[in-house]
Design an enzyme around this catalytic site. Structure first.
Site, PDB file in Angstrom:
ATOM      1  N   GLY A 159     -13.137  25.012 -13.921  1.00 53.55           N
ATOM      2  CA  GLY A 159     -13.397  23.758 -14.622  1.00 53.55           C
ATOM      3  C   GLY A 159     -14.443  23.950 -15.710  1.00 53.55           C
ATOM      4  O   GLY A 159     -14.160  24.452 -16.807  1.00 53.55           O
ATOM      5  N   GLY A 160     -15.683  23.597 -15.385  1.00 50.47           N
ATOM      6  CA  GLY A 160     -16.786  23.594 -16.350  1.00 50.47           C
ATOM      7  C   GLY A 160     -16.868  24.832 -17.232  1.00 50.47           C
ATOM      8  O   GLY A 160     -16.976  24.722 -18.468  1.00 50.47           O
ATOM      9  N   GLU A 165      -9.631  25.625  -3.433  1.00 48.85           N
ATOM     10  CA  GLU A 165     -10.827  25.059  -4.049  1.00 48.85           C
ATOM     11  C   GLU A 165     -11.618  24.282  -2.999  1.00 48.85           C
ATOM     12  O   GLU A 165     -11.291  23.111  -2.719  1.00 48.85           O
ATOM     13  CB  GLU A 165     -10.432  24.113  -5.189  1.00 48.85           C
ATOM     14  N   SER A 192     -16.853  26.236  -9.214  1.00 47.45           N
ATOM     15  CA  SER A 192     -18.022  26.813  -9.884  1.00 47.45           C
ATOM     16  C   SER A 192     -17.875  28.300 -10.222  1.00 47.45           C
ATOM     17  O   SER A 192     -18.840  29.064 -10.156  1.00 47.45           O
ATOM     18  CB  SER A 192     -19.289  26.559  -9.058  1.00 47.45           C
ATOM     19  N   GLU A 210      -9.680  16.090  -6.932  1.00 47.04           N
ATOM     20  CA  GLU A 210     -10.050  14.828  -7.588  1.00 47.04           C
ATOM     21  C   GLU A 210      -8.885  13.843  -7.551  1.00 47.04           C
ATOM     22  O   GLU A 210      -9.069  12.628  -7.455  1.00 47.04           O
ATOM     23  CB  GLU A 210     -10.512  15.103  -9.031  1.00 47.04           C
ATOM     24  N   GLY A 263     -17.662  21.715  -9.287  1.00 46.17           N
ATOM     25  CA  GLY A 263     -18.590  21.025 -10.178  1.00 46.17           C
ATOM     26  C   GLY A 263     -20.000  20.902  -9.630  1.00 46.17           C
ATOM     27  O   GLY A 263     -20.815  20.158 -10.162  1.00 46.17           O
ATOM     28  N   ASN A 322      -9.132  24.432 -16.140  1.00 42.02           N
ATOM     29  CA  ASN A 322      -8.795  23.035 -15.869  1.00 42.02           C
ATOM     30  C   ASN A 322      -9.831  22.175 -16.587  1.00 42.02           C
ATOM     31  O   ASN A 322     -10.963  22.067 -16.142  1.00 42.02           O
ATOM     32  CB  ASN A 322      -8.834  22.782 -14.353  1.00 42.02           C
ATOM     33  N   TRP A 323      -9.414  21.602 -17.686  1.00 43.55           N
ATOM     34  CA  TRP A 323     -10.383  20.880 -18.530  1.00 43.55           C
ATOM     35  C   TRP A 323     -10.701  19.475 -18.057  1.00 43.55           C
ATOM     36  O   TRP A 323     -11.608  18.838 -18.576  1.00 43.55           O
ATOM     37  CB  TRP A 323      -9.866  20.833 -19.970  1.00 43.55           C
ATOM     38  N   LYS A 324      -9.879  18.942 -17.162  1.00 43.12           N
ATOM     39  CA  LYS A 324     -10.095  17.567 -16.682  1.00 43.12           C
ATOM     40  C   LYS A 324     -10.112  16.610 -17.890  1.00 43.12           C
ATOM     41  O   LYS A 324      -9.411  16.864 -18.874  1.00 43.12           O
ATOM     42  CB  LYS A 324     -11.361  17.502 -15.836  1.00 43.12           C
ATOM     43  N   HIS A 352      -4.890  18.407  -7.113  1.00 37.70           N
ATOM     44  CA  HIS A 352      -6.320  18.708  -7.277  1.00 37.70           C
ATOM     45  C   HIS A 352      -7.132  17.756  -6.392  1.00 37.70           C
ATOM     46  O   HIS A 352      -6.744  16.593  -6.203  1.00 37.70           O
ATOM     47  CB  HIS A 352      -6.722  18.543  -8.746  1.00 37.70           C
TER      48      HIS A 352
END
Ligand code: PGA
Length: 255
Positions: free
Chosen positions: A236-237, A169, A215, A99, A175, A9-11, A97
């Site tokens: 993500g990251g 999640e 994470s 966010e 993150g 998930n690159w956001k 998500h």
């Protein structure tokens, strides 16, 4: 045996040049990586989807969107419909998500509407659920998860488990560098699977892929994937870097 999903998930990250370089590299990684069990999914920003599908054409790499509208079309400035995603042959779409829940006030019933639109177009939804730190500390993790599941699947009396994946999640792990321990994650994944068994049946519950997110990185993915109810990661990251993404794919293959 359920597949293992390594979903990035690159956001809101990367330039178009960085996007293209990543996928060219991933295509080349896949020329020597053949796996029947691992499903590679990457979800770049909307405006890179078309180019990304072009670069990954003819490979096993699956492309997902990070969101979609619950509306079919019309005066909804800035929105992207499920039909538009289908037009680009997008295979997956993240919905709900944390966010989007936090910054765009998405609710469980909106998430259901998005899921149903995706299902109608044959796009697999990656449905996100998870508790906040305050909720975990107040011992409310299971009740929060249950409320989210009840809201999202409210009134859906039959279910096809091929139409969605669940991503658990915990918000406090996204993150932050804090990962849920494999025991913490497994306990919630098992709870989720049991919820589907109680509401539907064992066969449906056993067929549902439940991804863990928060994470995940090359150094902790192995122990997470060794848990019986963890079927992959929503990452993500650590999915932004090609080396780290492909390392996680290779580790998953060894599981
Ligand atoms: P993270 O993000 O891996 O950077 O914690 C996960 C997610 O938000 O899906």
């Amino acid at each position: 045996m359920r597949p293992i999903y390594i979903a990035g998930n690159w956001k809101m990250n990367k330039s178009i040049a960085e996007n293209n370089a990543f996928f060219e590299g991933l295509v080349s990684f896949n020329t020597s990586f053949n796996s029947k069990r691992i499903v590679q999914i990457v979800c770049p920003p909307y405006i890179y989807l078309e180019k990304t599908k072009e670069i990954t054409k003819g490979t096993n790499i699956c492309i997902g969107a990070q969101n979609c509208s619950e509306q079919d079309n019309g005066a909804f400035t800035g929105e992207i419909s499920v039909e538009m995603l289908k037009g680009l042959n997008i295979e997956y779409c993240i919905v709900g998500h944390s966010e989007r829940r936090q910054f765009f006030f998405e609710t469980d019933s909106l998430i259901q509407q998005k899921y149903l639109k995706l299902k109608a177009q044959g796009i697999t939804a990656i449905i996100c659920i998870g508790e906040t730190l305050a909720e975990r500390e107040a011992n409310r993790t299971f009740s929060v998860i249950e409320t989210q599941l009840e809201g999202i699947f409210d009134g859906l009396y039959t279910l096809d488990n091929n139409t969605f994946l669940i991503a658990y999640e915990p918000v406090w792990a996204i993150g932050t560098g804090k990962t849920a321990s494999p025991e913490q994650a497994q306990e919630v994944h098992q709870f989720i699977r049991n919820w589907f068994e109680k509401k539907y049946n064992k066969e449906i519950a056993n067929g549902i892929a439940i991804l863990y997110g928060g994470s995940v990185k090359p150094s902790n993915i192995k122990e997470l994937l060794s848990c019986p109810d963890i079927d992959g990661g929503l990452i993500g990251g650590a999915s932004l870097d090609l080396k780290s993404y492909t390392e996680m794919v290779s580790i998953a293959e060894g599981e």
